[in-house]
Write a protein that holds these residues in place. Structure first.
Motif, PDB file in Angstrom:
ATOM      1  N   CYS A 226       0.833  -1.212   0.000  1.00 14.45           N
ATOM      2  CA  CYS A 226       0.000   0.000   0.000  1.00 14.45           C
ATOM      3  C   CYS A 226       0.861   1.254   0.000  1.00 14.45           C
ATOM      4  O   CYS A 226       0.524   2.261  -0.645  1.00 14.45           O
ATOM      5  CB  CYS A 226      -0.922  -0.005   1.211  1.00 14.45           C
ATOM      6  N   HIS A 227       1.986   1.193   0.700  1.00 10.74           N
ATOM      7  CA  HIS A 227       2.904   2.336   0.748  1.00 10.74           C
ATOM      8  C   HIS A 227       3.475   2.630  -0.633  1.00 10.74           C
ATOM      9  O   HIS A 227       3.541   3.795  -1.070  1.00 10.74           O
ATOM     10  CB  HIS A 227       4.028   2.027   1.742  1.00 10.74           C
ATOM     11  N   GLU A 228       3.864   1.582  -1.332  1.00  8.43           N
ATOM     12  CA  GLU A 228       4.400   1.760  -2.688  1.00  8.43           C
ATOM     13  C   GLU A 228       3.332   2.343  -3.604  1.00  8.43           C
ATOM     14  O   GLU A 228       3.605   3.256  -4.399  1.00  8.43           O
ATOM     15  CB  GLU A 228       4.894   0.416  -3.227  1.00  8.43           C
ATOM     16  N   LEU A 229       2.118   1.836  -3.502  1.00 15.41           N
ATOM     17  CA  LEU A 229       1.024   2.347  -4.342  1.00 15.41           C
ATOM     18  C   LEU A 229       0.759   3.823  -4.075  1.00 15.41           C
ATOM     19  O   LEU A 229       0.488   4.591  -4.994  1.00 15.41           O
ATOM     20  CB  LEU A 229      -0.254   1.552  -4.077  1.00 15.41           C
ATOM     21  N   SER A 230       0.820   4.211  -2.791  1.00 13.20           N
ATOM     22  CA  SER A 230       0.562   5.615  -2.458  1.00 13.20           C
ATOM     23  C   SER A 230       1.622   6.524  -3.057  1.00 13.20           C
ATOM     24  O   SER A 230       1.352   7.686  -3.360  1.00 13.20           O
ATOM     25  CB  SER A 230       0.508   5.791  -0.933  1.00 13.20           C
ATOM     26  N   GLN A 231       2.826   5.998  -3.242  1.00 14.69           N
ATOM     27  CA  GLN A 231       3.899   6.807  -3.814  1.00 14.69           C
ATOM     28  C   GLN A 231       3.795   6.930  -5.329  1.00 14.69           C
ATOM     29  O   GLN A 231       4.093   7.988  -5.896  1.00 14.69           O
ATOM     30  CB  GLN A 231       5.257   6.201  -3.429  1.00 14.69           C
TER      31      GLN A 231
END
Length: 397
Positions: free
Chosen positions: A199-204
């Motif tokens: 999810c962190h990667e997607l938010s970036q």
């Protein structure tokens, strides 16, 4: 009154006839969907609350909202000690199948399905002590598994790559993908860490894929323990009992559609009995409808119905949970109940039982794993089920 026309629906995750008191959360999710649709950065969403407050109902309402916007959706229910690899693969397979008819390049869909198949087969076989499951599980995907993408066996790497690729497919068709996760607190620690990282990667990168989770009140602490940035990664919504106005709407709106109403005294009595908890509102109202001779339903009807409703709750809602506990775990819960309905210190439970706190750790941990209690904060425990302490005290006397 006619039981066939009874509109009330006390069931696990079953949508009530009137979804009252959740307008704020529905509007929040509407904003999330709209922002993602416009390419704006937005956090995934987490719903928390006790048993019986309607988390699963709200999760399903969110899914309906996403489907209405032609998003691809999938849903899983987490289970203790079970990796999310297979369930996530199945859920994303469903989501992409919903988007596929609108995609102009079938080869692009097949390419993603190959990655998805590789992801699904990359984990260890649970019963085979680390052996590959490549030939053991076929998720209904009629394309060869890809190599070199989402198939490393490391869930954090694989899930991140899979989410990025799924988001890319959604971008191609001008839509989004939402993955709904119920009982999210039951995801194993390593898997929850991997999910947060993805999810962190997607938010970036701004990919149009969101995760919407639902779980018990300690879920934010579980997420925070896995990744320190999780409190900034998700939008949190805590849901609780309904206020009086919303509880009345939940009762009156479906009844009035059947040309039935309640007196003000009856509404007072029902709110007092159900304490505003959505499941209890439906449970009491269903029995009251069946015993009431005619409209309007009165406070006397509530008095007649209350023992039967409480008996049904004692067996189906409280008793079934109590029966799952071991004798040592039951002793622990009874000691908690004797200390009141608020979160209690674990040291006080030990004192109540005349035991050392360390000797009670297996019982406490077993109850947490079974979802019967949760750690409200360090050194404190509370029941996950409203009025469970009251139920246990009633069994003791």
């Amino acid at each position: 009154m006619d039981p066939v026309r009874n509109p009330y629906a006390p069931g696990a995750g079953q949508r009530p006839p009137e979804l009252a008191g959740r307008d704020r959360e529905l509007k929040q999710f509407e904003v999330v969907l709209e922002r993602v649709a416009r390419g704006r950065p937005e956090r995934s969403m987490i719903i928390t609350g006790l048993r019986g407050v309607g988390k699963t109902v709200l999760l399903n309402a969110f899914r309906s909202m996403a489907i209405q916007r032609l998003w691809g959706t999938g849903k899983i229910e987490a289970r203790p000690d079970q990796s999310i690899r297979r369930p996530v693969a199945s859920a994303l397979h469903m989501a992409v199948r919903e988007l596929a008819p609108r995609h102009r390049a079938p080869d692009r869909i097949e390419e993603f399905l190959g990655v998805l198949k590789a992801f699904a087969q990359a984990g260890p076989e649970p019963s085979a002590k680390g052996k590959a499951r490549a030939h053991r599980w076929q998720p209904g995907i009629d394309v060869p598994a890809s190599r070199g993408r989402a198939d490393s066996g490391d869930l954090e790497i694989d899930l991140t790559e899979l989410f990025v690729d799924a988001a890319s497919v959604a971008t191609d068709v001008g839509a989004g993908i939402s993955l709904f996760v119920d009982e999210m607190q039951d995801i194993p620690a390593d898997d929850i860490s991997a999910l947060c990282a993805a999810c962190h990667e997607l938010s970036q990168v701004g990919g149009p894929l969101i995760v919407v989770g639902a779980g018990l009140p300690h879920l934010p602490a579980v997420l925070s323990a896995s990744k320190s940035y999780s409190e900034r990664l998700f939008r949190y919504a805590r849901i609780d009992r309904l206020d009086r106005e919303s509880a009345d709407v939940a009762l009156l709106a479906p009844a009035e559609r059947e040309e039935v109403t309640f007196t003000e005294d009856a509404l007072d009595a029902l709110y007092g009995a159900a304490d505003g908890y959505p499941y209890f509102v439906q449970a009491y109202a269903k029995v009251v409808w069946d015993v009431a001779p005619d409209t309007p339903i009165t406070a006397d009807d509530i008095k007649v119905a209350a023992p039967e409703a409480e008996s049904e709750l004692a067996v189906g809602f409280f008793g079934s949970r109590y029966e799952r506990a071991t004798p040592a775990e039951r002793d622990y819960m009874r000691a908690m109940a004797g200390l009141g309905d608020d979160p209690v210190p674990t040291a006080a439970v030990a004192d109540e039982l005349g035991r050392k706190p360390s000797s009670l750790s297996p019982a406490r941990d077993g109850l947490i794993k079974k979802g019967l209690i949760y750690s409200a904060e360090r050194g404190m425990v509370a029941f996950t089920v409203p009025h469970f302490g009251k139920f246990l005290r009633s069994q003791l006397y």
